[in-house]
Design a protein around this motif. Sequence first.
Motif, PDB file in Angstrom:
ATOM      1  N   SER A   1     -30.086 -25.116   5.719  1.00 26.16           N
ATOM      2  CA  SER A   1     -28.869 -24.730   4.991  1.00 26.16           C
ATOM      3  C   SER A   1     -27.669 -24.625   5.915  1.00 26.16           C
ATOM      4  CB  SER A   1     -29.084 -23.394   4.270  1.00 26.16           C
ATOM      5  OG  SER A   1     -30.113 -23.496   3.317  1.00 26.16           O
TER       6      SER A   1
ATOM      7  N   VAL B   1     -30.622 -17.467   3.575  1.00 28.27           N
ATOM      8  CA  VAL B   1     -30.707 -18.278   2.358  1.00 28.27           C
ATOM      9  C   VAL B   1     -32.156 -18.416   1.930  1.00 28.27           C
ATOM     10  CG1 VAL B   1     -30.380 -20.605   1.412  1.00 28.27           C
ATOM     11  CG2 VAL B   1     -28.562 -19.551   2.750  1.00 28.27           C
ATOM     12  N   LEU B   2     -33.053 -18.633   2.906  1.00 25.85           N
ATOM     13  CA  LEU B   2     -34.482 -18.748   2.610  1.00 25.85           C
ATOM     14  C   LEU B   2     -35.020 -17.455   1.986  1.00 25.85           C
ATOM     15  CD1 LEU B   2     -37.252 -20.290   4.800  1.00 25.85           C
ATOM     16  CD2 LEU B   2     -37.491 -17.928   4.075  1.00 25.85           C
TER      17      LEU B   2
ATOM     18  N   SER C   1     -29.491 -19.937   7.612  1.00 23.99           N
ATOM     19  CA  SER C   1     -30.636 -20.596   6.965  1.00 23.99           C
ATOM     20  C   SER C   1     -31.721 -19.597   6.603  1.00 23.99           C
ATOM     21  CB  SER C   1     -31.213 -21.670   7.893  1.00 23.99           C
ATOM     22  OG  SER C   1     -30.280 -22.699   8.124  1.00 23.99           O
TER      23      SER C   1
ATOM     24  N   SER D   1     -36.758 -25.384   2.946  1.00 21.98           N
ATOM     25  CA  SER D   1     -35.795 -25.901   3.915  1.00 21.98           C
ATOM     26  C   SER D   1     -35.266 -24.804   4.831  1.00 21.98           C
ATOM     27  CB  SER D   1     -34.625 -26.562   3.176  1.00 21.98           C
ATOM     28  OG  SER D   1     -33.589 -26.894   4.078  1.00 21.98           O
TER      29      SER D   1
ATOM     30  N   GLY E   1     -33.595 -17.013  -1.508  1.00 25.18           N
ATOM     31  CA  GLY E   1     -34.211 -17.964  -2.427  1.00 25.18           C
ATOM     32  C   GLY E   1     -35.633 -17.588  -2.792  1.00 25.18           C
TER      33      GLY E   1
ATOM     34  N   GLN F   1     -23.810 -26.899  -0.659  1.00 23.10           N
ATOM     35  CA  GLN F   1     -23.781 -25.993   0.489  1.00 23.10           C
ATOM     36  C   GLN F   1     -22.671 -26.376   1.460  1.00 23.10           C
ATOM     37  OE1 GLN F   1     -27.862 -26.317   1.896  1.00 23.10           O
ATOM     38  NE2 GLN F   1     -28.463 -24.472   0.777  1.00 23.10           N
TER      39      GLN F   1
ATOM     40  N   MET G   1     -25.326 -20.818  -2.120  1.00 25.05           N
ATOM     41  CA  MET G   1     -26.210 -21.551  -1.213  1.00 25.05           C
ATOM     42  C   MET G   1     -27.675 -21.363  -1.576  1.00 25.05           C
ATOM     43  SD  MET G   1     -24.245 -21.326   2.416  1.00 25.05           S
ATOM     44  CE  MET G   1     -25.553 -22.116   3.233  1.00 25.05           C
ATOM     45  N   ALA G   2     -28.035 -20.139  -1.996  1.00 28.05           N
ATOM     46  CA  ALA G   2     -29.430 -19.874  -2.357  1.00 28.05           C
ATOM     47  C   ALA G   2     -29.818 -20.605  -3.632  1.00 28.05           C
ATOM     48  CB  ALA G   2     -29.653 -18.376  -2.511  1.00 28.05           C
TER      49      ALA G   2
ATOM     50  N   SER H   1     -27.383 -30.059  -0.947  1.00 28.00           N
ATOM     51  CA  SER H   1     -26.781 -29.989   0.380  1.00 28.00           C
ATOM     52  C   SER H   1     -25.260 -30.136   0.315  1.00 28.00           C
ATOM     53  CB  SER H   1     -27.374 -31.061   1.289  1.00 28.00           C
ATOM     54  OG  SER H   1     -28.768 -30.900   1.405  1.00 28.00           O
TER      55      SER H   1
ATOM     56  N   TRP I   1     -30.423 -24.051  -2.737  1.00 23.33           N
ATOM     57  CA  TRP I   1     -31.668 -24.115  -1.967  1.00 23.33           C
ATOM     58  C   TRP I   1     -32.886 -24.069  -2.887  1.00 23.33           C
ATOM     59  CZ3 TRP I   1     -35.903 -20.926  -1.234  1.00 23.33           C
ATOM     60  CH2 TRP I   1     -36.684 -21.146  -0.094  1.00 23.33           C
TER      61      TRP I   1
ATOM     62  N   THR J   1     -35.946 -29.900   9.118  1.00 21.63           N
ATOM     63  CA  THR J   1     -34.646 -29.429   8.643  1.00 21.63           C
ATOM     64  C   THR J   1     -34.005 -28.467   9.642  1.00 21.63           C
ATOM     65  OG1 THR J   1     -35.802 -27.725   7.341  1.00 21.63           O
ATOM     66  CG2 THR J   1     -35.140 -29.740   6.195  1.00 21.63           C
TER      67      THR J   1
END
Length: 311
Positions: free
Chosen positions: A64, A243-244, A240, A61, A247, A215, A47-48, A212, A51, A121
């Motif tokens: 996620s 993941v942020l 989310s 974003s 990332g 994910q 997912m990262a 997306s 992202w 988002t």
Amino acid sequence: MAFNRLNEFIRGLIPYLAVPVIVFIISLTLPPSYQRITVHFLIYAVMAMAWVVVLKMGYVSLGSAAFYGAGAYFFTYIIKFYVGMPYLAAIVISIPIIALIAAIVGYVTMRLAGIFFIFATFAASEALRQIFMYSEINYSGFVGKIIPNPLSALQAIAIFSILLAFAGILFYTTTFHRYRVIIDFIREDEELARVFGVETLKYKIAFFTAASVLQGITGSFAAWYLSYIDPDLVFNPMISIQVLVIGLLGGTGNFLGAILAAALIIFLSEQLIRIASHVYLIVLGISILLVSKYMKEGFSGFISKLGSYRR
């Protein structure tokens, strides 16, 4: 000339395929408890990395969880509605649905920038959570779905390793000269890109949708592995946020950055949550501050510097 380009493409692709294979081989030697942690790590690594593709365009974003949760729920609804359908077929059927939602969200949100995009988002994620919560309460009579015949840890590791390879390929695509120039244009000066005739919105939606969908597929397989989902679980804002953080900590310069960051954050989460969940949240907040202040290039910057020293 064509052979040289193909040869160069394959050589460039090797690291993106080799790392998931190495992770899978190592996981075979781990005890069951660590295999479970490896599944968790792979989910966030995939997912990262997806992202980061959006981050490369200059967009941060917080959506996620929207696609992760949508993938989980569409997969679950399909196998519940079509009893006896193979689970893999249900996941394949859910892909165009996720892609359509991602394209719509991308079309609306990618016209925004900065903090407006972040809020948009996040709002999309919360809207989907409320929609599925409403659906659960009013049509199912109860909240939560059970998925029978869940994946084993080793099966999940194998699947998420494959998804990590696909995430690597998507990241690799952004390094192609044409797309790299367009992405740099979008991030640095989108107005100038439009002046030069670049259809920026088309490329933004394309990369946003691809990331997306990846994910969403991750969410589908995660639901299969977890064997239970509910809106608060799969649309949790913490997904989310994690993941942020992963990332940002990983950076955009090298695909290994997101993998190393995912390993670090997931290991910390597994250890600290056992002690006190609030401690983990504090560490997560401090990580965001430190990355923003001192590690703007993330782990990717260290990897790049290490590579330059070896030369």
